[in-house]
Design a protein around this motif. Structure first.
Motif, PDB file in Angstrom:
ATOM      1  N   ALA A 299       0.872  -1.183   0.000  1.00  0.00           N
ATOM      2  CA  ALA A 299       0.000   0.000   0.000  1.00  0.00           C
ATOM      3  C   ALA A 299       0.902   1.225   0.000  1.00  0.00           C
ATOM      4  CB  ALA A 299      -0.913   0.000   1.219  1.00  0.00           C
ATOM      5  N   ALA A 300       0.817   2.020  -1.047  1.00  0.00           N
ATOM      6  CA  ALA A 300       1.723   3.163  -1.183  1.00  0.00           C
ATOM      7  C   ALA A 300       1.492   4.205  -0.101  1.00  0.00           C
ATOM      8  CB  ALA A 300       1.563   3.788  -2.570  1.00  0.00           C
ATOM      9  N   ASP A 301       0.235   4.381   0.298  1.00  0.00           N
ATOM     10  CA  ASP A 301      -0.111   5.365   1.338  1.00  0.00           C
ATOM     11  C   ASP A 301      -1.139   4.712   2.255  1.00  0.00           C
ATOM     12  OD1 ASP A 301      -0.343   7.696   2.818  1.00  0.00           O
ATOM     13  OD2 ASP A 301      -1.792   8.599   1.440  1.00  0.00           O
ATOM     14  N   PRO A 302      -0.738   4.252   3.424  1.00  0.00           N
ATOM     15  CA  PRO A 302      -1.641   3.444   4.248  1.00  0.00           C
ATOM     16  C   PRO A 302      -2.783   4.238   4.880  1.00  0.00           C
ATOM     17  CG  PRO A 302       0.411   3.857   5.415  1.00  0.00           C
ATOM     18  CD  PRO A 302       0.595   4.404   4.041  1.00  0.00           C
ATOM     19  N   HIS A 303      -3.995   3.890   4.477  1.00  0.00           N
ATOM     20  CA  HIS A 303      -5.209   4.368   5.143  1.00  0.00           C
ATOM     21  C   HIS A 303      -6.265   3.296   4.942  1.00  0.00           C
ATOM     22  CE1 HIS A 303      -6.878   5.457   1.201  1.00  0.00           C
ATOM     23  NE2 HIS A 303      -5.753   6.121   0.957  1.00  0.00           N
ATOM     24  N   VAL A 304      -7.478   3.504   5.468  1.00  0.00           N
ATOM     25  CA  VAL A 304      -8.462   2.415   5.471  1.00  0.00           C
ATOM     26  C   VAL A 304      -8.866   1.999   4.058  1.00  0.00           C
ATOM     27  CG1 VAL A 304      -9.331   2.898   7.773  1.00  0.00           C
ATOM     28  CG2 VAL A 304     -10.344   4.065   5.798  1.00  0.00           C
ATOM     29  N   GLY A 305      -8.698   2.887   3.074  1.00  0.00           N
ATOM     30  CA  GLY A 305      -8.982   2.517   1.689  1.00  0.00           C
ATOM     31  C   GLY A 305      -7.757   1.896   1.037  1.00  0.00           C
ATOM     32  N   LEU A 306      -7.299   0.774   1.577  1.00  0.00           N
ATOM     33  CA  LEU A 306      -6.042   0.174   1.142  1.00  0.00           C
ATOM     34  C   LEU A 306      -6.050  -0.200  -0.331  1.00  0.00           C
ATOM     35  CD1 LEU A 306      -5.433  -2.070   4.281  1.00  0.00           C
ATOM     36  CD2 LEU A 306      -4.029  -0.112   3.574  1.00  0.00           C
ATOM     37  N   ARG A 307      -7.181  -0.659  -0.834  1.00  0.00           N
ATOM     38  CA  ARG A 307      -7.244  -1.080  -2.229  1.00  0.00           C
ATOM     39  C   ARG A 307      -6.917   0.074  -3.176  1.00  0.00           C
ATOM     40  NH1 ARG A 307      -6.546  -5.767  -4.004  1.00  0.00           N
ATOM     41  NH2 ARG A 307      -8.183  -6.700  -2.736  1.00  0.00           N
ATOM     42  N   MET A 308      -7.270   1.292  -2.800  1.00  0.00           N
ATOM     43  CA  MET A 308      -7.006   2.447  -3.661  1.00  0.00           C
ATOM     44  C   MET A 308      -5.525   2.782  -3.736  1.00  0.00           C
ATOM     45  SD  MET A 308     -10.180   5.013  -2.784  1.00  0.00           S
ATOM     46  CE  MET A 308      -9.895   5.006  -0.999  1.00  0.00           C
ATOM     47  N   GLU A 309      -4.734   2.288  -2.785  1.00  0.00           N
ATOM     48  CA  GLU A 309      -3.305   2.603  -2.738  1.00  0.00           C
ATOM     49  C   GLU A 309      -2.441   1.404  -3.132  1.00  0.00           C
ATOM     50  OE1 GLU A 309      -2.308   5.557  -2.326  1.00  0.00           O
ATOM     51  OE2 GLU A 309      -4.227   6.440  -1.732  1.00  0.00           O
ATOM     52  N   GLU A 310      -3.035   0.433  -3.782  1.00  0.00           N
ATOM     53  CA  GLU A 310      -2.334  -0.804  -4.105  1.00  0.00           C
ATOM     54  C   GLU A 310      -1.241  -0.575  -5.158  1.00  0.00           C
ATOM     55  OE1 GLU A 310      -4.443  -4.820  -4.586  1.00  0.00           O
ATOM     56  OE2 GLU A 310      -4.172  -4.135  -6.649  1.00  0.00           O
ATOM     57  N   ASP A 311      -0.047  -0.974  -4.813  1.00  0.00           N
ATOM     58  CA  ASP A 311       1.095  -0.921  -5.728  1.00  0.00           C
ATOM     59  C   ASP A 311       1.330  -2.327  -6.254  1.00  0.00           C
ATOM     60  OD1 ASP A 311       3.514  -0.720  -7.036  1.00  0.00           O
ATOM     61  OD2 ASP A 311       4.695  -0.346  -5.227  1.00  0.00           O
ATOM     62  N   ARG A 312       0.816  -2.622  -7.428  1.00  0.00           N
ATOM     63  CA  ARG A 312       0.845  -3.992  -7.946  1.00  0.00           C
ATOM     64  C   ARG A 312       2.227  -4.406  -8.437  1.00  0.00           C
ATOM     65  NH1 ARG A 312      -3.837  -6.593  -8.138  1.00  0.00           N
ATOM     66  NH2 ARG A 312      -2.937  -8.167  -9.527  1.00  0.00           N
ATOM     67  N   ALA A 313       3.137  -3.466  -8.500  1.00  0.00           N
ATOM     68  CA  ALA A 313       4.493  -3.802  -8.925  1.00  0.00           C
ATOM     69  C   ALA A 313       5.342  -4.324  -7.777  1.00  0.00           C
ATOM     70  CB  ALA A 313       5.159  -2.588  -9.558  1.00  0.00           C
TER      71      ALA A 313
END
Length: 463
Positions: A299-313
């Motif tokens: 998670a590039a920026d940790p907050h409760v919306g973790l899926r929105m910050e997903e770094d798939r690389a």
């Protein structure tokens, strides 16, 4: 009536999920159960059908005859005749609102899955689909995916289910009570739970190895069962990962090596110096979608919306079952005595093995079984040491000190009794109000210090 493969009957938490679906939906949707091969889908569903319905038909599309397939192809416009033919063929009477029709291994016959929409609209009977690799693209080509499906993933047994299989229900209840009350177990019970957890770490949660161990406590037999499952997965790669099977195999083979590293992130350079995530993303997806692995993304920026910050690389690739990881990591010994000796040495800490790899994979398995998507956080800032940290897992969870609003709970896994917690301290300091309860999962007894809770490894499934 067809029968499922000869899997042992174990007490599974998924049974309650089936009951809830039956009672709430009342035939308004079909239930699709996904999961890895040999995770016990067919056994669970048939056990449910036997107990909860007046009659049921199980259609195994991996072995069913062309004559039955023709019923699906030719009678879709005449449901009266369709149900009559099914009832006659399987010699099973069907009772309105009290019969279940099971489409087992439905990925082998997508036409049946497309038919679900019409069958659910008819409303006479209930329907459950089971399958592995069910959502991979080649298994849905040319069909309309029915919107009348509820999805449910069946995972390997978690530690609590393993205790049930060994007849340790009182211990399982004591662990739950200890977690909810935040009171440590007595030292003798803590030792017993810790020892059983090590057994679970070696055996894993696939039903056949668990049943073998419950019946015989023979690690050699358990290892044989696990290696058959691993062989089955390799055969599936060759059969289903069309066009990129070599990449899937490369990733699969290197999972133990990658998890044995300190950071445990998958380093694509280990596959090829020119490897890029865009070239291997499909391979990681395939393994995860087949429920063979549990992928954990940064998670590039940790907050409760973790899926929105997903770094798939950037990801860690855990085995979905820790017992399978053990068999994958250690080559097969020559003869039963060799296999038993290796397992005993690991069990009693006499073999030099990467405990961190096994502990972290085990926690990932428990969190996934509890329904969490897996995320971690890492930051490396050479000029600002306070921003360099690695957090193993991030969980969105209610936080009592914020009126039960969701906050990010960082989770650190420690495989030894001596460790530091600098990353947790830095994470709390940097993200402050975003952070909820912090968890350290370690071999020691339960304790609490402010909003940081130290849980024994055998409580990971309680989170």
């Amino acid at each position: 009536m067809s029968t499922s493969d000869n899997q042992p009957i174990l007490h599974r938490k998924g049974y309650q999920r089936l009951l809830t679906w039956k009672e709430q939906e009342q035939g308004q949707s079909a239930l699709r159960i996904e999961g890895a091969r040999r995770v016990g889908k067919s056994t669970l569903v048939e056990q449910f059908a036997q107990r909860e319905y007046r009659s049921y038909i199980l259609i195994d599309f991996s072995t069913i005859s062309d004559e039955v397939k023709d019923i699906f192809r030719n009678q879709r416009t005449d449901l009266e005749r369709f149900f009559t033919y099914l009832s006659v063929y399987f010699n099973t009477p069907l009772h309105q609102r009290d019969s279940l029709i099971i489409f087992d291994e439905v990925q082998y016959f997508p036409t049946a899955r497309a038919f679900i929409k019409q069958l659910v609209a008819d409303g006479r009977y209930d329907y459950i689909e089971t399958g592995s690799l069910i959502s991979i693209r080649q298994n849905i080509d040319g069909i309309l995916i029915p919107s009348e499906e509820d999805a449910f993933r069946l995972n390997p047994l978690d530690f609590e289910e393993f205790l049930w299989a060994l007849g340790e229900e009182p211990l399982a209840s004591a662990i739950q009570d200890s977690f909810h009350e935040l009171q440590p177990l007595p030292a003798a019970i803590h030792r017993k739970a810790s020892q059983l957890l090590r057994e679970y770490m070696l055996v894993g949660g696939m039903p056949k190895p668990v049943a073998d161990y419950a019946a015989t406590h023979d690690f050699a037999q358990v290892d044989r069962s696990k290696r058959r499952i691993l062989d089955l997965y390799r055969n599936d790669v060759a059969r289903f990962a069309r066009g990129y099977e070599a990449k899937v195999t490369s990733v699969f083979d290197r999972i133990p090596e990658q998890l044995s590293k300190h950071e445990k992130r998958f380093n694509l350079a280990s596959l090829s110096k020119d490897a890029r995530m865009r070239d291997y993303d499909e391979a990681f997806f395939w393994l995860s979608d087949a429920c063979i692995t549990n992928n954990c993304y940064r998670a590039a920026d940790p907050h409760v919306g973790l899926r929105m910050e997903e770094d798939r690389a950037t990801l860690k690739c855990y085995m979905a079952d820790t017992g399978l990881l053990v068999s994958q990591a250690f080559p097969a010994g020559r003869g039963e005595n060799a296999a038993n000796e290796i397992y005993r040495e690991i069990l009693f800490g006499q073999l030099n093995v990467n405990e961190g790899m096994l502990a972290e994979n085990l926690v990932a398995q428990q969190l996934r079984a509890a329904g969490y998507d897996l995320f971690f956080y890492s930051s490396n800032n050479r000029s600002k040491a306070e921003q360099t940290m690695e957090i193993d897992f991030l969980l969105p969870a209610p936080y009592a000190q914020a009126k039960a609003k969701l906050r990010v709970s960082p989770v650190e896994v420690k495989s030894t009794s001596r460790y530091g917690s600098k990353s947790l301290d830095k994470f709390k300091a940097r993200f402050a109000k975003r952070v909820g309860t912090q968890y350290v999962i370690h071999p020691k007894e339960l304790s609490q210090a402010g909003d940081r809770v130290y849980l024994p490894l055998y409580m990971a499934h309680c989170l």
